[in-house]
Design a protein around this motif. Structure first.
Motif, PDB file in Angstrom:
ATOM      1  N   ALA A  17       0.838  -1.203   0.000  1.00 32.33           N
ATOM      2  CA  ALA A  17       0.000   0.000   0.000  1.00 32.33           C
ATOM      3  C   ALA A  17       0.873   1.253   0.000  1.00 32.33           C
ATOM      4  N   TYR A  18       1.966   1.192   0.757  1.00 33.98           N
ATOM      5  CA  TYR A  18       2.853   2.353   0.857  1.00 33.98           C
ATOM      6  C   TYR A  18       3.568   2.595  -0.477  1.00 33.98           C
ATOM      7  N   ALA A  19       3.996   1.503  -1.142  1.00 33.97           N
ATOM      8  CA  ALA A  19       4.671   1.642  -2.440  1.00 33.97           C
ATOM      9  C   ALA A  19       3.748   2.325  -3.445  1.00 33.97           C
ATOM     10  N   ASN A  37       2.701 -12.228  -2.367  1.00 35.27           N
ATOM     11  CA  ASN A  37       1.270 -12.100  -2.662  1.00 35.27           C
ATOM     12  C   ASN A  37       0.663 -10.926  -1.907  1.00 35.27           C
ATOM     13  N   GLY A  38       1.040 -10.795  -0.636  1.00 37.03           N
ATOM     14  CA  GLY A  38       0.519  -9.695   0.172  1.00 37.03           C
ATOM     15  C   GLY A  38       0.921  -8.346  -0.406  1.00 37.03           C
ATOM     16  N   PHE A  39       2.178  -8.236  -0.817  1.00 34.72           N
ATOM     17  CA  PHE A  39       2.655  -6.972  -1.395  1.00 34.72           C
ATOM     18  C   PHE A  39       1.874  -6.646  -2.656  1.00 34.72           C
ATOM     19  N   LYS A  40       1.748  -7.650  -3.538  1.00 31.29           N
ATOM     20  CA  LYS A  40       1.095  -7.404  -4.828  1.00 31.29           C
ATOM     21  C   LYS A  40      -0.390  -7.086  -4.649  1.00 31.29           C
ATOM     22  N   TYR A  77      -1.866  -5.262  -2.453  1.00 29.29           N
ATOM     23  CA  TYR A  77      -2.113  -3.846  -2.172  1.00 29.29           C
ATOM     24  C   TYR A  77      -1.363  -2.906  -3.105  1.00 29.29           C
ATOM     25  N   TYR A  78      -0.354  -3.413  -3.814  1.00 30.19           N
ATOM     26  CA  TYR A  78       0.391  -2.550  -4.733  1.00 30.19           C
ATOM     27  C   TYR A  78      -0.315  -2.515  -6.087  1.00 30.19           C
ATOM     28  N   GLY A  79      -0.511  -3.683  -6.673  1.00 27.12           N
ATOM     29  CA  GLY A  79      -1.364  -3.802  -7.852  1.00 27.12           C
ATOM     30  C   GLY A  79      -0.805  -3.303  -9.168  1.00 27.12           C
ATOM     31  N   GLY A  80       0.418  -2.767  -9.225  1.00 28.84           N
ATOM     32  CA  GLY A  80       0.945  -2.247 -10.486  1.00 28.84           C
ATOM     33  C   GLY A  80       1.958  -3.170 -11.142  1.00 28.84           C
ATOM     34  N   ASP A  81       2.760  -2.603 -12.044  1.00 29.32           N
ATOM     35  CA  ASP A  81       3.797  -3.376 -12.729  1.00 29.32           C
ATOM     36  C   ASP A  81       5.013  -3.587 -11.828  1.00 29.32           C
ATOM     37  N   LEU A  82       5.757  -4.657 -12.104  1.00 33.09           N
ATOM     38  CA  LEU A  82       6.963  -4.956 -11.343  1.00 33.09           C
ATOM     39  C   LEU A  82       8.170  -4.925 -12.270  1.00 33.09           C
TER      40      LEU A  82
END
Lengths: 306, 376
Positions: B144-146, B169-172, B174-179
């Protein structure tokens, strides 16, 4: 994948290879000369790192820390040889494994008793910090380049010791026929202590050298010990040249495997599962290498013993 | 005072001492080997929280971070020590080996740390309470912070084991964008040169990593010397109080997701930090905070009912009627907490490296798996 990334990974492989060599050289010397399987070799690696961290913390000098690590590990090695290992030469390998495993536990909990359970601080000295720009535009950490240099210097020094000095002749003679050199008047007990201390000192030096870029904590030696065993099996048990070649092979296979295998899997599947599968196969790569070498040469690359 | 009253007093005292050690708690945690610092803080926090609770007997045993040892200890504690409540396990793989069997035998398990996805979803159990979090939570906060910071190409990295997969999985989620890249490292890996080279080549604008214990120390030292200068993000596990001193300057400025910080402005927290420092002479880590909260939850439930009265004790636990060091705290239907999750930054206070709160990442976060749990 760019050529720069590939070249950087080759350097990383070399660096991890020479550090493995320092560990494996001691292990293979001890096995070659005394026929002893020393599981406590990783504990001596830890002793070196802890000695370096505490001396660096007290004096601020990294060179003094390296000297202290060598001295502490060699001293601990000599003491262990005199008190424990000496009684094990005539026993079979199972007894040796049991006793040296007990030494791991004693060293680990002893270190915890002395230093506590929390990791120690040890940093790269300022004069080796930062990065250097290599030809071709590769930006590489200075400290890792220094590690490669030190590792190769130690390899050269060991080669010199083994071929050009009286001690080296005795070590090689001891590997071939220990009754004969005892009959020729060489004090075999003293030779064993010296060889054990030498191997322990090398392990301690490796611990002190990687301490600044890793976590100095109780139990840090065991993962390296497993890799060092893989190295000496590939190189041929008892052969220092084998330890160097095996170390470099394992270092390069591991580093390049971690880069190339996930990239290979990305050709077939989505990035998340490619990363996962690639990582799983990369962790097997060195063991597959070991199996392949053993099929081709059952005694390892430079091994004489069956 | 007549002899009769003396006798009555004596028998009352005997009765009291009989009821004193009425409840037995078994703590299984890691006290030796490389992961010992986590277990020691868990134990110290818990025992600090239990101070003065003379009706409870706490038995502490070392699981050596090995699942088989943890199972043996749990069996011994249940069969011969006859404990009522188990607690203390740090690692998810050990929790998976112990918790389902213990709760199936009617024992209560209060988790001071590990809370794998399965036990929050399909494998949830009315006797299992996670006091800490659900494994994904702190990684979700970092994600979420990223997103909040406007990073568009983070490089993400975790060890290849269940909690590592939960992490990414948890990071993705709340982040939801490209890596820029996604890498699984080996568990217990000590050299990260290969991964750092990939980060350098990937064109990333930030790095998220979950590397608990010594792995994180190694990575941060090597990253600091590599010349790569991207902002680092992670869950609190790589930045706990005891690790930071070993990493030194290399960790300064790193943002990390956490549900607790020593400067969290809650009266119970200030009291806890002060008491912990006075008792042990060091600052507490988040593992100590979870241990302390677990002790207080247990005591609040024991004030209402005994573990022998299963339903009443369960309801008392579920009401979470205690002063958490994290402020507001309640249990969702799957017995995992609903709580705020924050972002902390690593700073230096005098000679000591520690964390300070900088933002709230997610408010009232439950867990992603709550709907997979059949409990209501």
């Amino acid at each position: 994948m760019t050529p720069i990334l590939f070249a950087e990974q080759v350097l990383n492989g070399l660096q991890s290879g020479v550090m493995l060599f320092l560990m494996a050289a001691g292990l293979t010397l001890i096995f070659g000369v005394m026929g002893l399987i020393n599981l406590a070799h990783g504990a001596l690696f830890m002793v070196g790192a802890f000695a370096a961290a505490s001396v660096a913390g007290a004096t601020g000098s990294f060179l003094l820390a390296l000297v202290a690590a060598l001295a502490a590990a060699a001293g601990a090695g000599a003491m262990v040889e005199l008190l424990v290992i000496r009684r094990l030469y005539d026993r079979d390998h199972l007894d040796q494994v049991l006793a040296t495993f007990a030494l791991i536990l004693i060293f680990s909990e002893g270190t915890r008793w002395l230093f506590g359970s929390f990791p120690l601080y040890l940093d790269v000295p300022p004069w080796l910090g930062g990065t250097v720009l290599l030809p071709g535009g590769i930006e590489y950490p200075t400290y890792r380049l220094a590690l490669i240099a030190v590792g190769l210097l130690v390899a050269a020094g060991l080669w010199w010791l083994n071929t050009c000095t009286r001690l080296g002749i005795r070590i090689r003679a001891g590997e071939n026929d220990r009754e004969m050199i005892a009959a020729l008047g060489v004090d075999i007990g003293k030779l064993y202590t010296v060889v054990f201390a030498l191997g322990a000192g090398l392990a301690g030096l490796a611990g002190a050298l990687v301490g600044p870029i890793q976590s100095v904590q109780v139990g840090m030696g065991e993962p390296v010990l497993i890799l060092a065993f893989v190295v000496i099996v590939i190189g041929g048990i008892g052969s220092i040249k084998g330890a160097l070649v095996g170390g470099l092979l394992v270092g390069l296979t591991d580093t390049l495997g971690r880069l190339l295998l996930p990239a290979l899997f990305r050709l077939f599947t989505d990035p998340a599962s490619a990363a996962s599968a690639g990582s799983a196969f990369a962790s097997m790569a060195i063991y597959i290498l070991m199996a392949a070498v053993l099929i081709w040469r059952p005694t390892g690359l430079y091994g004489a013993r069956a | 005072m007549s002899i009769k009253t003396l006798l009555a007093a004596a028998s009352l005292a005997a009765l009291a001492s009989a009821t004193q050690a009425e409840v037995k708690v078994g703590m299984i945690t890691t006290l030796s080997g490389g992961g010992a610092s986590l277990g020691i803080d868990t134990r110290d926090g818990f025992l600090l929280g239990m101070k003065g609770a003379s009706e409870v007997e706490v038995i502490v045993e070392d699981d050596q971070q090995k699942p088989d040892v943890a199972v043996q200890i749990a069996d011994k504690m249940i069969q011969s020590d006859k404990v009522d409540v188990l607690t203390g396990i740090v690692w998810s793989n050990l929790a998976m080996a112990v918790v389902p069997a213990a709760t199936a035998q009617g024992k209560f398990y209060l988790s001071t740390n590990a809370a794998p996805a399965l036990l929050a979803g399909k494998g949830c159990h009315p006797n299992y309470f996670a006091v800490s979090y659900q494994n994904d939570n702190l990684h979700e906060a970092a994600g979420a912070y990223a997103k909040d910071q406007g990073y568009t190409k983070p490089f993400i990295m975790a060890p290849n084991y269940p909690a590592g997969h939960d992490s990414l999985n948890g990071f993705k989620r709340y982040y939801g964008g490209d890596l820029a890249g996604e890498v699984f490292t080996q568990l217990g890996q000590t050299d990260y040169a290969a991964e750092i080279a990939q980060i350098r080549a990937s064109g990333a604008d930030a790095v998220f990593f979950f590397l608990p214990g010594g792995m994180g120390i190694s990575f941060m030292k090597q990253y600091a010397g590599s010349g790569v200068d991207l902002p680092l993000l992670g869950p609190a596990f790589s930045f706990d109080q005891n690790i930071l001193q070993a990493v030194g300057d290399a960790a300064l400025g790193v943002r990390n997701g956490s549900n607790w910080s020593k400067d969290l402005d809650v009266p119970a927290n200030a009291a806890f930090v002060e008491a912990f420092e006075a008792e042990y002479g060091r600052l507490p880590s988040l593992y100590a905070a979870y241990g302390y909260d677990t002790a207080h939850l247990l005591r609040s439930a024991l004030d209402v009912a005994q573990p022998s009265d299963g339903d009443a004790f369960r309801a008392a636990l579920k009401s979470a009627d205690f002063d958490s060091v994290r402020g507001k705290f309640s249990f969702d239907s799957n017995n995992h907490p609903i709580q705020d999750i924050y972002i902390r930054e690593v700073i230096k206070e005098g000679d000591v490296f520690t964390n300070t709160l900088v933002a709230t990442a997610i408010t009232d976060r439950s867990s992603a798996y709550v709907n997979d749990c059949t409990m209501k």
